[in-house]
Design a protein around this motif. Structure first.
Motif, PDB file in Angstrom:
ATOM      1  N   ALA A 104       4.259  -8.294  -5.805  1.00  0.00           N
ATOM      2  CA  ALA A 104       4.459  -7.434  -4.636  1.00  0.00           C
ATOM      3  C   ALA A 104       5.824  -7.663  -4.006  1.00  0.00           C
ATOM      4  N   ARG A 105       6.330  -6.579  -3.410  1.00  0.00           N
ATOM      5  CA  ARG A 105       7.601  -6.671  -2.681  1.00  0.00           C
ATOM      6  C   ARG A 105       7.371  -7.273  -1.314  1.00  0.00           C
ATOM      7  N   GLY A 106       8.395  -7.897  -0.763  1.00  0.00           N
ATOM      8  CA  GLY A 106       8.343  -8.370   0.628  1.00  0.00           C
ATOM      9  C   GLY A 106       7.407  -9.529   0.806  1.00  0.00           C
ATOM     10  N   LEU A 110      -4.914  13.825  -8.982  1.00  0.00           N
ATOM     11  CA  LEU A 110      -4.319  14.110  -7.670  1.00  0.00           C
ATOM     12  C   LEU A 110      -5.122  13.381  -6.577  1.00  0.00           C
ATOM     13  N   THR A 111      -4.457  12.468  -5.883  1.00  0.00           N
ATOM     14  CA  THR A 111      -5.147  11.626  -4.906  1.00  0.00           C
ATOM     15  C   THR A 111      -4.437  11.717  -3.560  1.00  0.00           C
ATOM     16  N   GLY A 112      -5.114  12.248  -2.557  1.00  0.00           N
ATOM     17  CA  GLY A 112      -4.502  12.368  -1.226  1.00  0.00           C
ATOM     18  C   GLY A 112      -4.613  11.061  -0.460  1.00  0.00           C
ATOM     19  N   GLY A 113      -3.850  10.962   0.644  1.00  0.00           N
ATOM     20  CA  GLY A 113      -4.014   9.828   1.550  1.00  0.00           C
ATOM     21  C   GLY A 113      -3.436   8.515   1.067  1.00  0.00           C
ATOM     22  N   THR A 114      -2.584   8.529   0.025  1.00  0.00           N
ATOM     23  CA  THR A 114      -1.887   7.302  -0.368  1.00  0.00           C
ATOM     24  C   THR A 114      -0.461   7.385   0.181  1.00  0.00           C
ATOM     25  N   SER A 115       0.345   6.365  -0.105  1.00  0.00           N
ATOM     26  CA  SER A 115       1.718   6.446   0.424  1.00  0.00           C
ATOM     27  C   SER A 115       2.731   6.916  -0.604  1.00  0.00           C
ATOM     28  N   LEU A 122      -0.892  -2.318 -14.812  1.00  0.00           N
ATOM     29  CA  LEU A 122       0.448  -1.913 -14.382  1.00  0.00           C
ATOM     30  C   LEU A 122       0.307  -0.592 -13.619  1.00  0.00           C
ATOM     31  N   ASN A 123       0.097  -0.714 -12.313  1.00  0.00           N
ATOM     32  CA  ASN A 123      -0.290   0.465 -11.516  1.00  0.00           C
ATOM     33  C   ASN A 123       0.790   0.947 -10.547  1.00  0.00           C
ATOM     34  N   ALA A 124       1.794   0.125 -10.260  1.00  0.00           N
ATOM     35  CA  ALA A 124       2.773   0.508  -9.223  1.00  0.00           C
ATOM     36  C   ALA A 124       3.505   1.786  -9.614  1.00  0.00           C
ATOM     37  N   SER A 163       8.652  10.115 -16.080  1.00  0.00           N
ATOM     38  CA  SER A 163       8.320   8.675 -16.086  1.00  0.00           C
ATOM     39  C   SER A 163       6.860   8.480 -16.496  1.00  0.00           C
ATOM     40  N   ARG A 164       6.009   9.423 -16.130  1.00  0.00           N
ATOM     41  CA  ARG A 164       4.595   9.319 -16.491  1.00  0.00           C
ATOM     42  C   ARG A 164       4.381   9.591 -17.975  1.00  0.00           C
ATOM     43  N   LEU A 165       5.206  10.497 -18.543  1.00  0.00           N
ATOM     44  CA  LEU A 165       5.197  10.686 -19.992  1.00  0.00           C
ATOM     45  C   LEU A 165       5.585   9.360 -20.662  1.00  0.00           C
ATOM     46  N   ALA A 225      11.708  13.836 -12.491  1.00  0.00           N
ATOM     47  CA  ALA A 225      11.860  12.428 -12.894  1.00  0.00           C
ATOM     48  C   ALA A 225      10.486  11.752 -12.899  1.00  0.00           C
ATOM     49  N   TYR A 226       9.647  12.127 -11.931  1.00  0.00           N
ATOM     50  CA  TYR A 226       8.306  11.533 -11.846  1.00  0.00           C
ATOM     51  C   TYR A 226       7.464  11.910 -13.067  1.00  0.00           C
ATOM     52  N   THR A 227       7.401  13.197 -13.381  1.00  0.00           N
ATOM     53  CA  THR A 227       6.564  13.621 -14.515  1.00  0.00           C
ATOM     54  C   THR A 227       7.073  12.999 -15.824  1.00  0.00           C
ATOM     55  N   GLY A 229       5.392   8.961  -2.322  1.00  0.00           N
ATOM     56  CA  GLY A 229       6.328   9.925  -1.737  1.00  0.00           C
ATOM     57  C   GLY A 229       6.714   9.608  -0.315  1.00  0.00           C
ATOM     58  N   ARG A 230       6.394   8.375   0.123  1.00  0.00           N
ATOM     59  CA  ARG A 230       6.649   8.018   1.525  1.00  0.00           C
ATOM     60  C   ARG A 230       8.131   8.024   1.886  1.00  0.00           C
ATOM     61  N   ASP A 231       9.013   7.881   0.847  1.00  0.00           N
ATOM     62  CA  ASP A 231      10.455   7.831   1.131  1.00  0.00           C
ATOM     63  C   ASP A 231      11.057   9.219   1.352  1.00  0.00           C
ATOM     64  N   ALA A 269      -0.755  -3.231  -6.118  1.00  0.00           N
ATOM     65  CA  ALA A 269      -2.055  -3.569  -5.518  1.00  0.00           C
ATOM     66  C   ALA A 269      -1.978  -3.642  -3.994  1.00  0.00           C
ATOM     67  N   THR A 270      -0.802  -3.299  -3.433  1.00  0.00           N
ATOM     68  CA  THR A 270      -0.624  -3.504  -1.987  1.00  0.00           C
ATOM     69  C   THR A 270      -0.824  -2.246  -1.155  1.00  0.00           C
ATOM     70  N   ALA A 271      -0.988  -1.116  -1.789  1.00  0.00           N
ATOM     71  CA  ALA A 271      -1.139   0.135  -1.027  1.00  0.00           C
ATOM     72  C   ALA A 271      -1.928   1.130  -1.856  1.00  0.00           C
ATOM     73  N   GLY A 278       4.381 -11.713   3.230  1.00  0.00           N
ATOM     74  CA  GLY A 278       3.262 -11.544   4.161  1.00  0.00           C
ATOM     75  C   GLY A 278       2.412 -10.322   3.885  1.00  0.00           C
ATOM     76  N   ARG A 279       2.213  -9.946   2.607  1.00  0.00           N
ATOM     77  CA  ARG A 279       1.398  -8.772   2.294  1.00  0.00           C
ATOM     78  C   ARG A 279      -0.082  -9.092   2.521  1.00  0.00           C
ATOM     79  N   THR A 280      -0.801  -8.119   3.029  1.00  0.00           N
ATOM     80  CA  THR A 280      -2.236  -8.321   3.243  1.00  0.00           C
ATOM     81  C   THR A 280      -2.972  -8.025   1.941  1.00  0.00           C
TER      82      THR A 280
HETATM   83  N1  LIG Z   1      -1.531   9.682  -5.548  1.00  0.00           N
HETATM   84  C1  LIG Z   1      -1.607  10.489  -6.585  1.00  0.00           C
HETATM   85  O1  LIG Z   1      -1.881  11.707  -6.470  1.00  0.00           O
HETATM   86  C2  LIG Z   1      -1.358   9.961  -7.967  1.00  0.00           C
HETATM   87  C3  LIG Z   1      -1.650  10.794  -9.076  1.00  0.00           C
HETATM   88  C4  LIG Z   1      -1.408  10.308 -10.358  1.00  0.00           C
HETATM   89  C5  LIG Z   1      -0.873   9.038 -10.528  1.00  0.00           C
HETATM   90  N2  LIG Z   1      -0.596   8.258  -9.444  1.00  0.00           N
HETATM   91  C6  LIG Z   1      -0.038   6.922  -9.680  1.00  0.00           C
HETATM   92  O2  LIG Z   1      -0.961   5.953  -9.210  1.00  0.00           O
HETATM   93  C7  LIG Z   1      -0.247   4.756  -8.805  1.00  0.00           C
HETATM   94  C8  LIG Z   1      -0.627   4.410  -7.381  1.00  0.00           C
HETATM   95  O3  LIG Z   1      -0.224   5.497  -6.564  1.00  0.00           O
HETATM   96  P1  LIG Z   1      -0.602   5.628  -5.029  1.00  0.00           P
HETATM   97  O4  LIG Z   1      -0.775   7.087  -4.805  1.00  0.00           O
HETATM   98  O5  LIG Z   1      -1.662   4.680  -4.652  1.00  0.00           O
HETATM   99  O6  LIG Z   1       0.812   5.218  -4.376  1.00  0.00           O
HETATM  100  P2  LIG Z   1       1.202   4.221  -3.186  1.00  0.00           P
HETATM  101  O7  LIG Z   1       0.187   4.254  -2.098  1.00  0.00           O
HETATM  102  O8  LIG Z   1       2.600   4.595  -2.815  1.00  0.00           O
HETATM  103  O9  LIG Z   1       1.186   2.783  -3.880  1.00  0.00           O
HETATM  104  C9  LIG Z   1       2.218   2.450  -4.780  1.00  0.00           C
HETATM  105  C10 LIG Z   1       2.160   0.976  -5.091  1.00  0.00           C
HETATM  106  O10 LIG Z   1       3.294   0.654  -5.930  1.00  0.00           O
HETATM  107  C11 LIG Z   1       4.030  -0.407  -5.332  1.00  0.00           C
HETATM  108  N3  LIG Z   1       5.480  -0.321  -5.617  1.00  0.00           N
HETATM  109  C12 LIG Z   1       6.275   0.758  -5.463  1.00  0.00           C
HETATM  110  N4  LIG Z   1       7.554   0.421  -5.734  1.00  0.00           N
HETATM  111  C13 LIG Z   1       7.558  -0.890  -6.063  1.00  0.00           C
HETATM  112  C14 LIG Z   1       8.567  -1.819  -6.426  1.00  0.00           C
HETATM  113  N5  LIG Z   1       9.872  -1.459  -6.490  1.00  0.00           N
HETATM  114  N6  LIG Z   1       8.226  -3.082  -6.707  1.00  0.00           N
HETATM  115  C15 LIG Z   1       6.929  -3.480  -6.630  1.00  0.00           C
HETATM  116  N7  LIG Z   1       5.911  -2.657  -6.280  1.00  0.00           N
HETATM  117  C16 LIG Z   1       6.229  -1.374  -5.987  1.00  0.00           C
HETATM  118  C17 LIG Z   1       3.778  -0.240  -3.843  1.00  0.00           C
HETATM  119  O11 LIG Z   1       4.119  -1.435  -3.195  1.00  0.00           O
HETATM  120  P3  LIG Z   1       4.526  -1.453  -1.617  1.00  0.00           P
HETATM  121  O12 LIG Z   1       3.246  -1.721  -0.877  1.00  0.00           O
HETATM  122  O13 LIG Z   1       5.523  -2.561  -1.512  1.00  0.00           O
HETATM  123  O14 LIG Z   1       5.121  -0.123  -1.294  1.00  0.00           O
HETATM  124  C18 LIG Z   1       2.285   0.091  -3.854  1.00  0.00           C
HETATM  125  O15 LIG Z   1       1.516  -1.078  -4.035  1.00  0.00           O
HETATM  126  C19 LIG Z   1       1.238   5.110  -8.927  1.00  0.00           C
HETATM  127  O16 LIG Z   1       1.711   4.644 -10.166  1.00  0.00           O
HETATM  128  C20 LIG Z   1       1.241   6.630  -8.908  1.00  0.00           C
HETATM  129  O17 LIG Z   1       2.371   7.198  -9.515  1.00  0.00           O
HETATM  130  C21 LIG Z   1      -0.843   8.680  -8.174  1.00  0.00           C
END
Ligand SMILES: NC(=O)c1ccc[n+]([C@@H]2O[C@H](COP(=O)([O-])OP(=O)(O)OC[C@H]3O[C@@H](n4cnc5c(N)ncnc54)[C@H](OP(=O)(O)O)[C@@H]3O)[C@@H](O)[C@H]2O)c1
Length: 304
Positions: free
Chosen positions: A39-41, A203-208, A84-86, A172-174, A168-170, A210-212, A15-17, A43-45
């Protein structure tokens, strides 16, 4: 005498990003709602009133501590909605969780599997369990998606290299979809009329997500999204890129019960901004695969 209204209790990860941050804003704005997020860390907003409990999904010990802390803080109250969205997406499968499992499998599937198992008994009758998944689990949408299931190989892959991160991602989603179906089939869930939903935001753009990854890889993915995916999107609507605002709104609608799939369906996917209810992949529907993943995941997290 004025009696306090019973609160709707919602527990959420991710819920943090990204899209989850948009979803939690809408969820927390509902009246008589208590929202607890993991949430990790520090002082999360988060939106006003939302409670934050530390949770690192890369550690099963942290998942257990989080579940204990949630139950401790709730006292006799029950969880109405568990979201369960993380999730993470990495560039290869070489990273490991605190417990030695491949990181994407550990965070996206195993940690959420354990959390669901620990918190399901504390859910309210007629509650709702929402597990975020992705249409990329399906080989009909993403050709490299898994066609077989080997949980031990996913947990401890012996081969890495180019493409291993997205594979690994696909996979995990299965696993998320298989877990959702197994959960929905539990006697406890059926008798207490808990609704289980596997939600794909599309498919959702503009999230984080794959940031690593390295800058070069992120630039390559952005290039792909703006060129090849746009072209493919003319023929395949699953490749049309949505926004975090709309995906977050859809997750909130699904979580709050504004949207419910037709009877006997648990998979909802957002396609071109519209919620659809397709069949998951053939493998995701396999009872044998569901049972196998459930059993082997239980052994990996150390529960019955
Ligand atoms: N974007 C797409 O195209 C897309 C498509 C299909 C499905 N999804 C799925 O939708 C969900 C949200 O994706 P998003 O695109 O919004 O990604 P995102 O911006 O990277 O957000 C991911 C969230 O998961 C949290 N998270 C990651 N690792 C964690 C850990 N070890 N412990 C606790 N929390 C953790 C992050 O917390 P931090 O703030 O601490 O990083 C953040 O709140 C994900 O499950 C993603 O796989 C996304």
């Amino acid at each position: 005498m004025n009696q306090a209204k019973p609160q709707h209790v919602i527990v959420m990860t991710g819920a943090t990003a990204g899209l989850g941050a948009h979803a939690v804003q809408r969820i927390a704005a509902q009246p008589d709602t208590r929202v607890i997020i993991g949430a990790r860390g520090r002082g999360r907003t988060v939106p006003r009133g939302v409670e934050v409990i530390p949770l690192d999904l890369a550690s099963l010990a942290s998942v257990r501590e989080f579940a204990d802390a949630v139950m401790g803080q709730l006292g006799d109250a029950r969880i109405d909605i568990l979201v369960l969205n993380a999730g993470i997406q990495t560039s290869n499968n070489e990273r490991r969780s605190a417990d030695g499992y491949e990181l994407t499998f550990a965070v996206n599937h195993l940690a959420h599997y354990l959390l669901a198992r620990l918190l399901l008994p504390r859910m309210a009758d007629h509650g709702r369990l929402v597990i975020t998944t992705s249409e990329t689990h399906d080989p009909a949408v993403t050709p490299i998606a898994p066609k077989t299931l080997e949980p031990q190989v996913l947990a401890r892959p012996s081969r890495s290299g180019f493409g291993s991160g997205i594979r690994a991602y696909t996979a995990s989603r299965l696993c998320n979809l298989l877990t959702a179906q197994s959960s929905a089939a539990l006697d406890e869930v059926k008798s207490r009329q808990i609704t289980v939903i596997a939600f794909s935001p599309g498919l959702t753009g503009g999230t984080s997500l794959g940031r690593d990854s390295s800058r070069v890889r992120r630039a390559f993915v952005t290039f792909l999204m703006h060129t090849v995916f746009r072209l493919v999107g003319l023929f395949r609507p699953e490749y049309v890129m949505g926004t975090p605002e709309r995906s977050g709104e859809a997750l909130a609608e699904v979580s709050l019960g504004a949207i419910t799939p037709p009877p006997d369906r648990i998979y909802i996917t957002l396609v071109k901004g519209e919620l659809t209810f397709p069949d998951p992949s053939e493998l995701a529907r396999s009872r044998e695969a569901q049972d196998r993943l459930w059993r082997e995941s239980a052994a990996m997290v150390g529960i019955e």
